[in-house]
Enzyme design. Sequence first.
Site, PDB file in Angstrom:
ATOM      1  N   ARG A 239       0.821  -1.166  -0.039  1.00 49.74           N
ATOM      2  CA  ARG A 239      -0.005  -0.151   0.148  1.00 49.74           C
ATOM      3  C   ARG A 239       0.975   1.120   0.079  1.00 49.74           C
ATOM      4  NH1 ARG A 239      -3.249  -2.818  -1.636  1.00 49.74           N
ATOM      5  NH2 ARG A 239      -5.265  -3.221  -1.175  1.00 49.74           N
ATOM      6  N   GLU A 268      -3.741   8.366  -4.839  1.00 45.08           N
ATOM      7  CA  GLU A 268      -4.351   7.585  -5.615  1.00 45.08           C
ATOM      8  C   GLU A 268      -5.611   8.140  -6.200  1.00 45.08           C
ATOM      9  OE1 GLU A 268      -4.319   3.528  -5.103  1.00 45.08           O
ATOM     10  OE2 GLU A 268      -2.253   3.388  -5.019  1.00 45.08           O
ATOM     11  N   HIS A 287      -1.601   0.863  -9.660  1.00 48.25           N
ATOM     12  CA  HIS A 287      -2.106  -0.054  -8.804  1.00 48.25           C
ATOM     13  C   HIS A 287      -3.013  -1.205  -9.612  1.00 48.25           C
ATOM     14  CE1 HIS A 287      -3.958  -0.171  -4.134  1.00 48.25           C
ATOM     15  NE2 HIS A 287      -3.785  -1.452  -4.797  1.00 48.25           N
TER      16      HIS A 287
END
Length: 336
Positions: A239, A268, A287
Site C-alpha cells: 500500500r 491515488e 495499482h
Amino acid sequence: MAYNVVVSARLGPYESLADLLASAGCAVSRLPVEAQHWTPELMARFCPGADAYVGMFNGIRIPAEVLEASPRLKVVTSPIIGTEHIDVARASELGIVVAHGAAAENFVGMAEASVMLIAALRKRLLAKMRTLADGVWRPAPLGGMVHGSTVGLVGFGNIGRTVARMLAPWGCRILVADPYVQAEAVRDHGAELVPLDTLLAESDTTVVLVTLTPETHHLIDAAAIATMKAGASLINVGRGGCVDEAALLAALESGRLSGAAIDTWETEPLPADHPLRGHPAVIGTGHVVGHSEELYARMPGVALENTMRALRGETPLHVRNPEVLPRWRERLAALA
C-alpha cells in the site's frame, strides 16, 4: 428472507457484483455517487437495516460509527484483498466478520508481478530500454542476476509466501520481516525470519507487501532507507502509505538506491506532476500491476460467495479477521 445489502457507489471492474447480489435474492441499495462521507442523513437511511456492506468503500470508507449504527450487520465484504477502507479493529470488537478477495487469482497474480519486478530491477531493464530508444545499440547498463541475490520480503502473507515459492528455483537468499509469523513457518518456505533493519541492510531487492495500518504507515521512511544496502532497489506492491515517497525520491536522486518499482501510491490516482511519475529509475504502474483478465472474471463471484455465506451464518471463504469468528457466531445467535 431477503437480506438488505448496501453496496458502494462504485465497484470498478467488479460492477457485475451488484447484479449478482440481486440475483441471489438480496435487496441491494447503492450509496449515492456524490457521497464523500457519512452524513447523519446517510446513516439514518442505510445503517439501521443493513445486513451487509459490500464494495469498494475507499472513497467513503466504513468507519466505526457506521458499524456501531448497524445493529443487524453480519458482514462487510471487500472484493479486493485490501481492507484499509474498513475499520477492521472495531468490526472485530463488535463481532462483525470482514471478508475480502484473497483468492488465488489475486495473490498469485501479485506474486507473479513481484517476481517480474524483481527481475526487471536487477537486470536494469528500464535503462536498457532507454538506451535502445535513444539510438544506442551498446553499451548499456549491465545490472545483476536474480540468481544468488538477496530478496527481502516485508510481510509474509499469501503474496509473500507465493513469492518465496516462485523464487525457490532461482537460488535466492530470501529474508522475511513480519512480526506476526513464526520462524518455522518462514523456514518451511525456504526463507529466514529477520528483524526489519537486518532485512534492509542485507537485501539487494526489498519488496513491501504489507497492508496499510497505523503501524505500517511510512514503515519505509528516510531512516529505514538509510539502512538499506547501497545500490539496492525497492518495490512497493503493498500500500502506498507504507513508503515515504519523498524519502524514496531523495534516495533515488542521490544514487543510494538504484531503482524502484511502485504500484501503490500515497495519493491515488497519482497526480500528473508527481516527481516519481516518469522518473528514469522508477517502474511505475497504477495499482494494477498484478491484475489480469482471470482476476476480474473471478472476483465478483468470490465476493458474492463470501457475502452469502456470512449472511447464511457460514464462514466466508476468505476472512480478514479470523479471530472474530467465535464472537461473530454469538452476534448471529443474538440476531436470530
